[in-house]
Design a protein around this motif. Structure first.
Motif, mmCIF file in Angstrom:
data_model
loop_
_atom_site.group_PDB
_atom_site.id
_atom_site.type_symbol
_atom_site.label_atom_id
_atom_site.label_comp_id
_atom_site.label_asym_id
_atom_site.label_seq_id
_atom_site.Cartn_x
_atom_site.Cartn_y
_atom_site.Cartn_z
ATOM 1 N N GLU A 225 12.426 14.707 -1.887
ATOM 2 C CA GLU A 225 13.318 14.808 -3.136
ATOM 3 C C GLU A 225 13.321 13.694 -4.257
ATOM 4 O OE1 GLU A 225 16.129 12.991 -0.246
ATOM 5 O OE2 GLU A 225 14.475 14.321 -0.327
ATOM 6 N N LYS A 226 13.105 12.565 -3.752
ATOM 7 C CA LYS A 226 13.387 11.539 -4.726
ATOM 8 C C LYS A 226 11.929 11.162 -5.461
ATOM 9 C CE LYS A 226 17.412 9.446 -2.464
ATOM 10 N NZ LYS A 226 17.255 9.623 -1.172
ATOM 11 N N ILE A 227 11.030 10.956 -4.542
ATOM 12 C CA ILE A 227 9.373 10.380 -4.933
ATOM 13 C C ILE A 227 8.498 11.245 -4.803
ATOM 14 C CG2 ILE A 227 10.785 8.077 -4.690
ATOM 15 C CD1 ILE A 227 8.850 7.791 -1.974
ATOM 16 N N CYS A 228 7.154 10.840 -5.351
ATOM 17 C CA CYS A 228 5.881 11.569 -5.388
ATOM 18 C C CYS A 228 4.996 10.251 -5.176
ATOM 19 C CB CYS A 228 5.690 12.375 -6.363
ATOM 20 S SG CYS A 228 4.211 13.366 -6.231
ATOM 21 N N VAL A 229 4.023 10.455 -4.317
ATOM 22 C CA VAL A 229 2.950 9.466 -4.081
ATOM 23 C C VAL A 229 1.498 9.992 -4.126
ATOM 24 C CG1 VAL A 229 2.196 7.310 -2.696
ATOM 25 C CG2 VAL A 229 4.657 7.966 -2.827
ATOM 26 N N TYR A 230 0.750 9.500 -5.005
ATOM 27 C CA TYR A 230 -0.561 10.160 -5.153
ATOM 28 C C TYR A 230 -1.479 9.313 -5.394
ATOM 29 C CZ TYR A 230 1.243 10.114 -9.945
ATOM 30 O OH TYR A 230 1.888 9.802 -10.929
ATOM 31 N N LYS A 231 -2.896 9.468 -5.410
ATOM 32 C CA LYS A 231 -3.931 8.846 -5.381
ATOM 33 C C LYS A 231 -4.180 8.544 -6.872
ATOM 34 C CE LYS A 231 -6.176 9.917 -1.144
ATOM 35 N NZ LYS A 231 -7.285 10.346 -0.453
ATOM 36 N N ASP A 232 -4.339 7.119 -7.132
ATOM 37 C CA ASP A 232 -4.690 6.945 -8.624
ATOM 38 C C ASP A 232 -6.098 7.371 -9.108
ATOM 39 O OD1 ASP A 232 -3.771 4.332 -10.656
ATOM 40 O OD2 ASP A 232 -5.732 5.021 -11.121
ATOM 41 N N GLN B 179 -8.529 0.967 -7.821
ATOM 42 C CA GLN B 179 -9.173 -0.397 -8.223
ATOM 43 C C GLN B 179 -9.060 -1.133 -6.745
ATOM 44 O OE1 GLN B 179 -9.725 -1.547 -11.276
ATOM 45 N NE2 GLN B 179 -9.440 0.637 -11.620
ATOM 46 N N ALA B 180 -9.026 -0.306 -5.834
ATOM 47 C CA ALA B 180 -9.120 -0.942 -4.275
ATOM 48 C C ALA B 180 -9.517 0.336 -3.430
ATOM 49 C CB ALA B 180 -7.904 -1.522 -3.842
ATOM 50 N N PRO B 181 -9.800 -0.061 -2.245
ATOM 51 C CA PRO B 181 -10.172 0.999 -1.375
ATOM 52 C C PRO B 181 -9.175 1.980 -1.173
ATOM 53 C CG PRO B 181 -11.191 -0.835 -0.527
ATOM 54 C CD PRO B 181 -10.450 -1.076 -1.605
ATOM 55 N N VAL B 182 -7.783 1.453 -1.279
ATOM 56 C CA VAL B 182 -6.476 2.372 -1.018
ATOM 57 C C VAL B 182 -5.867 1.883 -2.486
ATOM 58 C CG1 VAL B 182 -4.474 2.967 0.160
ATOM 59 C CG2 VAL B 182 -6.344 2.373 1.471
ATOM 60 N N GLY C 135 -2.348 -6.603 4.945
ATOM 61 C CA GLY C 135 -1.695 -6.851 3.877
ATOM 62 C C GLY C 135 -2.185 -6.036 2.571
ATOM 63 N N TYR C 136 -1.304 -5.883 1.689
ATOM 64 C CA TYR C 136 -1.356 -5.110 0.236
ATOM 65 C C TYR C 136 -0.574 -5.964 -0.687
ATOM 66 C CZ TYR C 136 3.162 -4.114 2.342
ATOM 67 O OH TYR C 136 4.513 -4.100 2.559
ATOM 68 N N ARG C 137 -0.636 -5.020 -1.866
ATOM 69 C CA ARG C 137 -0.198 -5.412 -3.316
ATOM 70 C C ARG C 137 0.539 -4.346 -3.920
ATOM 71 N NH1 ARG C 137 -3.302 -9.718 -6.953
ATOM 72 N NH2 ARG C 137 -2.605 -10.770 -5.194
ATOM 73 N N VAL C 138 1.972 -4.692 -4.288
ATOM 74 C CA VAL C 138 2.577 -3.932 -5.012
ATOM 75 C C VAL C 138 2.874 -4.109 -6.601
ATOM 76 C CG1 VAL C 138 4.707 -2.625 -5.379
ATOM 77 C CG2 VAL C 138 3.892 -3.023 -2.780
ATOM 78 N N VAL C 139 2.409 -3.397 -7.394
ATOM 79 C CA VAL C 139 2.289 -3.909 -8.828
ATOM 80 C C VAL C 139 2.960 -2.797 -9.683
ATOM 81 C CG1 VAL C 139 0.725 -4.349 -10.891
ATOM 82 C CG2 VAL C 139 0.075 -5.174 -8.519
ATOM 83 N N SER C 140 3.950 -3.271 -10.527
ATOM 84 C CA SER C 140 4.394 -2.387 -11.603
ATOM 85 C C SER C 140 4.109 -3.146 -13.021
ATOM 86 C CB SER C 140 6.021 -2.205 -11.355
ATOM 87 O OG SER C 140 6.389 -1.365 -12.295
ATOM 88 N N ASN C 141 3.424 -2.304 -13.776
ATOM 89 C CA ASN C 141 3.143 -2.862 -15.217
ATOM 90 C C ASN C 141 4.345 -2.337 -16.092
ATOM 91 O OD1 ASN C 141 0.935 -4.003 -14.572
ATOM 92 N ND2 ASN C 141 -0.477 -2.320 -14.582
ATOM 93 N N ASN C 142 4.879 -3.194 -16.811
ATOM 94 C CA ASN C 142 5.975 -2.516 -17.743
ATOM 95 C C ASN C 142 5.736 -2.994 -19.039
ATOM 96 O OD1 ASN C 142 8.175 -1.418 -15.947
ATOM 97 N ND2 ASN C 142 7.262 -2.944 -14.680
ATOM 98 N N LEU D 241 -1.931 -1.121 -3.608
ATOM 99 C CA LEU D 241 -3.142 -1.261 -3.353
ATOM 100 C C LEU D 241 -3.581 -1.944 -2.001
ATOM 101 C CD1 LEU D 241 -2.483 -2.697 -6.786
ATOM 102 C CD2 LEU D 241 -4.581 -1.533 -6.717
ATOM 103 N N GLY D 242 -4.582 -1.747 -1.518
ATOM 104 C CA GLY D 242 -4.833 -2.230 -0.093
ATOM 105 C C GLY D 242 -6.330 -2.184 0.158
ATOM 106 N N GLY D 243 -6.836 -2.761 1.514
ATOM 107 C CA GLY D 243 -8.156 -2.416 1.852
ATOM 108 C C GLY D 243 -9.083 -3.538 1.301
ATOM 109 N N ARG D 244 -8.700 -4.459 0.740
ATOM 110 C CA ARG D 244 -9.355 -5.601 0.223
ATOM 111 C C ARG D 244 -8.719 -6.691 -0.126
ATOM 112 N NH1 ARG D 244 -9.316 -6.824 -5.171
ATOM 113 N NH2 ARG D 244 -9.018 -5.088 -6.704
ATOM 114 N N LYS D 245 -9.248 -7.939 -0.010
ATOM 115 C CA LYS D 245 -8.530 -9.183 -0.515
ATOM 116 C C LYS D 245 -8.117 -9.199 -2.130
ATOM 117 C CE LYS D 245 -9.975 -12.437 3.136
ATOM 118 N NZ LYS D 245 -8.652 -12.551 3.767
#
Ligand code: 5GP
Ligand code: ZN
Length: 113
Positions: free
Chosen positions: A23-30, A34-37, A80-87, A103-107
């Motif tokens: 009810e609060k969020i939606c998550v979908y593939k970019d 820019q990475a395997p995930v 490991g993974y990265r969380v990014v928010s461009n503002n 993003l994940g699945g690579r260095k």
């Protein structure tokens, strides 16, 4: 917001590969991974950027970060993974609906480009 592409994805007006929603969020593939995930997590509420949050959004923002580990698990990211928010302009935010890139699945390199 009627002309926002991410609001349209969240309301299923525009098709996308949704991997999780509640009810609060939606998550979908970019669209341009820019990475395997590479998935995007958005609040269903239209918030333009982190500059536009209000006090009442605190719980929602905390919920988004809290859910990251579930999405990481769901997507099978290990090691490991990265969380990014461009503002805003300098960060090249291209869609004006606040989102977290997961993003994940690579260095990844640091510093970011
Ligand atoms: P920003 O540059 O604003 O941080 O990130 C916007 C992201 O949204 C980009 O990575 C871009 O590939 C993605 N994107 C733009 N339009 C669409 C779309 O219609 N569908 C999906 N799934 N991703 C999109
Ligand atoms: Zn929106």
């Amino acid at each position: 917001m009627s002309d926002c592409i991410f609001c349209k994805i969240a309301s299923h007006e525009i098709p996308s590969e949704i991997v999780y929603e509640d009810e609060k969020i939606c998550v979908y593939k970019d669209l341009s991974p820019q990475a395997p995930v590479h998935v995007l997590m958005i609040p269903k509420k239209h918030i333009e950027s982190l500059d536009d949050v209000t006090e009442e959004d605190q719980e929602l923002l905390g919920y988004m970060l809290y859910k990251v580990h579930d999405i990481v698990k769901l997507m099978g990211i290990e090691n490991g993974y990265r969380v990014v928010s461009n503002n805003g302009e300098d960060a090249f935010q291209t869609v004006k609906h606040m989102h977290l890139h997961i993003l994940g699945g690579r260095k990844f390199g640091w510093p970011p480009g």
